[in-house]
Design a protein around this motif. Structure first.
Motif, PDB file in Angstrom:
ATOM      1  N   UNK A  63       0.845  -1.193   0.000  1.00 11.14           N
ATOM      2  CA  UNK A  63       0.000   0.000   0.000  1.00 11.14           C
ATOM      3  C   UNK A  63       0.880   1.242   0.000  1.00 11.14           C
ATOM      4  N   UNK A  64       0.254   2.381  -0.319  1.00 13.51           N
ATOM      5  CA  UNK A  64       0.956   3.663  -0.347  1.00 13.51           C
ATOM      6  C   UNK A  64       0.296   4.590   0.676  1.00 13.51           C
ATOM      7  N   UNK A  82      -0.897   0.087 -13.371  1.00 10.14           N
ATOM      8  CA  UNK A  82      -2.068  -0.059 -12.510  1.00 10.14           C
ATOM      9  C   UNK A  82      -2.307   1.252 -11.763  1.00 10.14           C
ATOM     10  N   UNK A  83      -3.578   1.618 -11.576  1.00 11.09           N
ATOM     11  CA  UNK A  83      -3.917   2.860 -10.874  1.00 11.09           C
ATOM     12  C   UNK A  83      -4.957   2.581  -9.800  1.00 11.09           C
ATOM     13  N   UNK A  84      -4.724   3.117  -8.603  1.00  8.25           N
ATOM     14  CA  UNK A  84      -5.711   3.048  -7.527  1.00  8.25           C
ATOM     15  C   UNK A  84      -5.934   4.465  -6.998  1.00  8.25           C
ATOM     16  N   UNK A  85      -7.115   4.711  -6.460  1.00  7.59           N
ATOM     17  CA  UNK A  85      -7.443   6.020  -5.940  1.00  7.59           C
ATOM     18  C   UNK A  85      -7.630   6.020  -4.434  1.00  7.59           C
ATOM     19  N   UNK A  86      -7.535   7.204  -3.833  1.00  2.00           N
ATOM     20  CA  UNK A  86      -7.753   7.359  -2.392  1.00  2.00           C
ATOM     21  C   UNK A  86      -8.218   8.788  -2.137  1.00  2.00           C
ATOM     22  N   UNK A  99      -1.966  -2.523  -3.744  1.00  2.00           N
ATOM     23  CA  UNK A  99      -1.474  -2.823  -5.077  1.00  2.00           C
ATOM     24  C   UNK A  99      -1.058  -4.296  -5.119  1.00  2.00           C
ATOM     25  N   UNK A 100      -1.461  -5.016  -6.170  1.00  2.00           N
ATOM     26  CA  UNK A 100      -0.941  -6.345  -6.418  1.00  2.00           C
ATOM     27  C   UNK A 100       0.179  -6.249  -7.433  1.00  2.00           C
ATOM     28  N   UNK A 101       1.336  -6.804  -7.120  1.00  2.00           N
ATOM     29  CA  UNK A 101       2.497  -6.697  -8.006  1.00  2.00           C
ATOM     30  C   UNK A 101       2.307  -7.645  -9.192  1.00  2.00           C
ATOM     31  N   UNK A 102       2.261  -7.126 -10.413  1.00  2.00           N
ATOM     32  CA  UNK A 102       2.083  -8.003 -11.578  1.00  2.00           C
ATOM     33  C   UNK A 102       3.364  -8.769 -11.895  1.00  2.00           C
TER      34      UNK A 102
END
Length: 304
Positions: A63-64, A82-86, A99-102
């Protein structure tokens, strides 16, 4: 007058003492302790991000956490496509989903975080530990009509691995165990048509996408046929032995160009039988031809 002067002089000593005492007090007073907190959007140190992990293998997660972005703004974090929002809180701080590491080649990759309102951006580096799969055949030198198996190491846990043979033919699919390893036997029977050649096989991980390629040398049969004698009477019987044929291969025997018998070699490619010389006399050829391998051996005999 002298009394006033003495009074003022005495008052001066008192004030000086107070001043000195005040100085000593200022020197010896300790600062009040304070608690350290993460910087906010208004902090002098600016915004920054912290990763829960800075390295890992494909399939791992992190996580970030961000600090000092815009109050209550939406934030996007991007990693390896990959993009995630917060959503940041009132202090501009946030934590992203996981995040899942590809499955990527080993190396450093950037994690980029951007506030959609403030435009504030920060980056951090995440190192992806690579998979280094290896594998091969049960034998790197094999004879026609023999079976070959395959093994693999260091694939992903429980990964499906497709095994391809010559001409990109799918032979089978193996499944790696919890350690990324597998072994399968008797997968492919090498045809006689591949004798005296080099053939390429591949292992392709269906999760990691990694490809392991290797070559197998296919040998050939070099048979020998031997008569019990090279000189004999017309119409006389003689012994014939053969070696070096394919295991359990039928062998056609010719005398003077005429097929006289078919015998079957044993598991070692050997046989023994008897034939009869031509009644015409003179020289004649003795030949044994494997019906599977197509390989022949010939000797010249004489009859009188």
């Amino acid at each position: 007058m002298q009394s006033l002067q003495k009074f003022l002089k005495d008052q001066g000593r008192v004030l000086a003492s107070v001043a000195i005492a005040g100085t000593l007090m200022a020197i010896t007073v300790l600062p009040v302790p304070f608690a350290h907190t993460a910087p906010t959007a208004n902090a002098d140190s600016g915004n920054y991000v912290i990763l829960s992990m800075y390295a890992g293998s494909p399939g791992s997660r992190f996580t970030v956490n961000g600090y000092g972005f815009g109050a209550n703004e939406q934030v996007q974090a991007t990693f390896a496509g990959l993009t995630v929002g917060a959503n940041a809180d009132s202090a501009g701080n946030f934590a992203t989903p996981t995040f899942g590491v590809p499955y990527l080649p080993a190396g450093p990759y950037s994690v980029t975080v951007r506030g959609l309102t403030s435009g504030r951006t920060q980056t951090a580096s995440y190192y992806v530990h690579g998979y280094y799969p290896t594998g091969g055949p049960s034998a790197y030198y094999i004879m026609p009509n023999q079976q070959i198996g395959f093994f693999g190491h260091n694939f992903a846990t429980n990964e499906s691995v497709k095994i391809f043979g010559p001409s990109n033919q799918l032979l089978t699919t193996a499944t790696a165990d919890g350690g990324g390893n597998f072994a399968v036997s008797n997968v492919y029977t090498v045809p006689f048509s591949m004798a005296a050649s080099s053939q390429t096989f591949r292992l392709v991980g269906q999760t990691t996408g990694f490809n392991v390629s290797f070559s197998v040398v296919v040998g050939n049969f070099y048979p020998n046929i031997n008569p019990s004698t090279y000189y004999l009477g017309r119409g006389q019987s003689f012994g014939v032995s053969g070696t070096g044929y394919a295991p359990n291969e039928p062998v056609d025997l010719y005398v003077g160009g005429t097929k006289m018998a078919t015998v079957t070699a044993d598991g070692g490619g050997n046989f023994g039988t008897s034939l009869t010389a031509p009644s015409s006399g003179g020289s004649f050829d003795l030949r044994g031809t494997g019906t599977l391998s197509g390989q022949s051996s010939m000797r010249t005999l004489s009859s009188y």
